[in-house]
Design a protein around this motif. Sequence first.
Motif, PDB file in Angstrom:
ATOM      1  N   ASN A  31       0.838  -1.199   0.000  1.00  0.00           N
ATOM      2  CA  ASN A  31       0.000   0.000   0.000  1.00  0.00           C
ATOM      3  C   ASN A  31       0.874   1.251   0.000  1.00  0.00           C
ATOM      4  OD1 ASN A  31       1.029  -0.009   2.575  1.00  0.00           O
ATOM      5  ND2 ASN A  31      -0.912  -0.402   3.606  1.00  0.00           N
ATOM      6  N   ASP A  32       0.242   2.428   0.147  1.00  0.00           N
ATOM      7  CA  ASP A  32       1.001   3.680   0.124  1.00  0.00           C
ATOM      8  C   ASP A  32       2.018   3.745   1.263  1.00  0.00           C
ATOM      9  OD1 ASP A  32      -0.253   4.599  -2.131  1.00  0.00           O
ATOM     10  OD2 ASP A  32      -1.744   5.805  -1.053  1.00  0.00           O
ATOM     11  N   GLN A  33       1.657   3.174   2.420  1.00  0.00           N
ATOM     12  CA  GLN A  33       2.584   3.180   3.541  1.00  0.00           C
ATOM     13  C   GLN A  33       3.863   2.420   3.199  1.00  0.00           C
ATOM     14  OE1 GLN A  33       1.426   0.949   7.042  1.00  0.00           O
ATOM     15  NE2 GLN A  33       2.557   2.323   8.407  1.00  0.00           N
ATOM     16  N   ARG A  34       3.696   1.229   2.615  1.00  0.00           N
ATOM     17  CA  ARG A  34       4.883   0.427   2.268  1.00  0.00           C
ATOM     18  C   ARG A  34       5.675   1.105   1.154  1.00  0.00           C
ATOM     19  NH1 ARG A  34       4.483  -5.669   2.950  1.00  0.00           N
ATOM     20  NH2 ARG A  34       6.650  -6.198   3.350  1.00  0.00           N
ATOM     21  N   LYS A  35       4.975   1.695   0.202  1.00  0.00           N
ATOM     22  CA  LYS A  35       5.665   2.403  -0.873  1.00  0.00           C
ATOM     23  C   LYS A  35       6.512   3.537  -0.306  1.00  0.00           C
ATOM     24  CE  LYS A  35       4.958   5.189  -5.030  1.00  0.00           C
ATOM     25  NZ  LYS A  35       3.973   5.760  -5.982  1.00  0.00           N
ATOM     26  N   ASN A  36       5.938   4.331   0.579  1.00  0.00           N
ATOM     27  CA  ASN A  36       6.665   5.463   1.154  1.00  0.00           C
ATOM     28  C   ASN A  36       7.845   5.004   2.018  1.00  0.00           C
ATOM     29  OD1 ASN A  36       4.992   7.345  -0.077  1.00  0.00           O
ATOM     30  ND2 ASN A  36       3.549   7.381   1.635  1.00  0.00           N
ATOM     31  N   LEU A  37       7.641   3.914   2.778  1.00  0.00           N
ATOM     32  CA  LEU A  37       8.727   3.375   3.583  1.00  0.00           C
ATOM     33  C   LEU A  37       9.865   2.840   2.695  1.00  0.00           C
ATOM     34  CD1 LEU A  37       6.724   1.476   6.360  1.00  0.00           C
ATOM     35  CD2 LEU A  37       8.296   3.395   6.731  1.00  0.00           C
ATOM     36  N   THR A  38       9.497   2.259   1.560  1.00  0.00           N
ATOM     37  CA  THR A  38      10.504   1.738   0.626  1.00  0.00           C
ATOM     38  C   THR A  38      11.282   2.885  -0.008  1.00  0.00           C
ATOM     39  OG1 THR A  38       9.068  -0.158   0.157  1.00  0.00           O
ATOM     40  CG2 THR A  38      10.877   0.239  -1.370  1.00  0.00           C
ATOM     41  N   LEU A  39      10.582   3.943  -0.412  1.00  0.00           N
ATOM     42  CA  LEU A  39      11.259   5.111  -0.977  1.00  0.00           C
ATOM     43  C   LEU A  39      12.198   5.747   0.049  1.00  0.00           C
ATOM     44  CD1 LEU A  39       8.288   6.726  -2.949  1.00  0.00           C
ATOM     45  CD2 LEU A  39      10.341   5.674  -3.937  1.00  0.00           C
ATOM     46  N   ALA A  40      11.740   5.797   1.312  1.00  0.00           N
ATOM     47  CA  ALA A  40      12.575   6.354   2.379  1.00  0.00           C
ATOM     48  C   ALA A  40      13.797   5.477   2.617  1.00  0.00           C
ATOM     49  CB  ALA A  40      11.758   6.498   3.661  1.00  0.00           C
ATOM     50  N   TYR A  41      13.626   4.168   2.534  1.00  0.00           N
ATOM     51  CA  TYR A  41      14.748   3.242   2.699  1.00  0.00           C
ATOM     52  C   TYR A  41      15.792   3.482   1.615  1.00  0.00           C
ATOM     53  CZ  TYR A  41      17.081  -1.139   4.002  1.00  0.00           C
ATOM     54  OH  TYR A  41      18.003  -2.076   4.430  1.00  0.00           O
ATOM     55  N   LEU A  42      15.348   3.581   0.380  1.00  0.00           N
ATOM     56  CA  LEU A  42      16.264   3.835  -0.724  1.00  0.00           C
ATOM     57  C   LEU A  42      17.039   5.135  -0.515  1.00  0.00           C
ATOM     58  CD1 LEU A  42      13.995   2.768  -3.717  1.00  0.00           C
ATOM     59  CD2 LEU A  42      16.226   1.772  -3.192  1.00  0.00           C
ATOM     60  N   LYS A  43      16.351   6.145  -0.046  1.00  0.00           N
ATOM     61  CA  LYS A  43      16.982   7.450   0.166  1.00  0.00           C
ATOM     62  C   LYS A  43      17.936   7.437   1.354  1.00  0.00           C
ATOM     63  CE  LYS A  43      15.911  12.310   1.133  1.00  0.00           C
ATOM     64  NZ  LYS A  43      14.813  13.296   1.368  1.00  0.00           N
ATOM     65  N   ASN A  44      17.471   6.923   2.495  1.00  0.00           N
ATOM     66  CA  ASN A  44      18.243   7.001   3.735  1.00  0.00           C
ATOM     67  C   ASN A  44      19.392   6.002   3.803  1.00  0.00           C
ATOM     68  OD1 ASN A  44      16.463   9.004   4.563  1.00  0.00           O
ATOM     69  ND2 ASN A  44      15.116   7.550   5.621  1.00  0.00           N
ATOM     70  N   ARG A  45      19.168   4.790   3.258  1.00  0.00           N
ATOM     71  CA  ARG A  45      20.216   3.768   3.335  1.00  0.00           C
ATOM     72  C   ARG A  45      21.214   3.876   2.195  1.00  0.00           C
ATOM     73  NH1 ARG A  45      19.710   3.861   7.853  1.00  0.00           N
ATOM     74  NH2 ARG A  45      21.656   2.698   7.735  1.00  0.00           N
ATOM     75  N   TYR A  46      20.714   4.277   1.001  1.00  0.00           N
ATOM     76  CA  TYR A  46      21.536   4.201  -0.205  1.00  0.00           C
ATOM     77  C   TYR A  46      21.767   5.537  -0.909  1.00  0.00           C
ATOM     78  CZ  TYR A  46      20.090  -0.710   0.261  1.00  0.00           C
ATOM     79  OH  TYR A  46      19.837  -1.965   0.732  1.00  0.00           O
TER      80      TYR A  46
END
Length: 219
Positions: A31-46
């Motif tokens: 859902n949108d929550q998982r999408k946003n968390l995934t985008l944040a992961y890409l940004k913050n981790r990588y």
Amino acid sequence: MKNFPLLIILISLCIACKNAKVIIDDPINFNDQRKNLTLAYLKNRYGIEKDDPTIDPRMIVLHWTVIPTYKKSFEAFDNPTLPDWRPDIKNISGLNVSSQFMVDQNGTIYRLLPETIMARHVIGLNHCAIGIENVGGTKNLPLTKAQLKSNIWLVRYLKEKYEINYLIGHYEYTLFENHPLWLEKDDGYRTKKTDPGTDFMKRVRKAVKDLNFKALPKN
């Protein structure tokens, strides 16, 4: 033997049908929550900023779930956020772990996410890695021959579809710490892994030797 060539074709088709596999789509909650968390992961981790949480597959990572059934393994991944029993990685990101594929004990292949959507399954490499989870992996429920065959088939399927250079077991992920594909920013964020077992990995590698994956880096 006028019909000999036809007989050969029919036998070949029968063999192909016997070896064919079916991928069953059984999507986890994205859902949108998982999408946003995934985008944040890409940004913050990588340090990767983008509008969609997509990946460019360059690697396949094999895993085991150490959970006894497909249903319970699916449920462990389905929630967009990490459960309370994973405090060891929750402070890094609230995004739940998952994988693009899961193989049941009987060899059935399930696709949990689109192949080019990021799943959280391997530190430092999620941005370029497709994960294959295998149900089981404990002493009482080891991985099966059916799972081995399905993993081999799935590796071939993915290699043909994408420009994949590496095939690794989860336990080998730290070999990439000094590799250009490694993007994890936190030098202290590591977990020790043993999946999917060295014997299982050797068997898969032997069966797909003709695909000429690149040798793993040496630390």
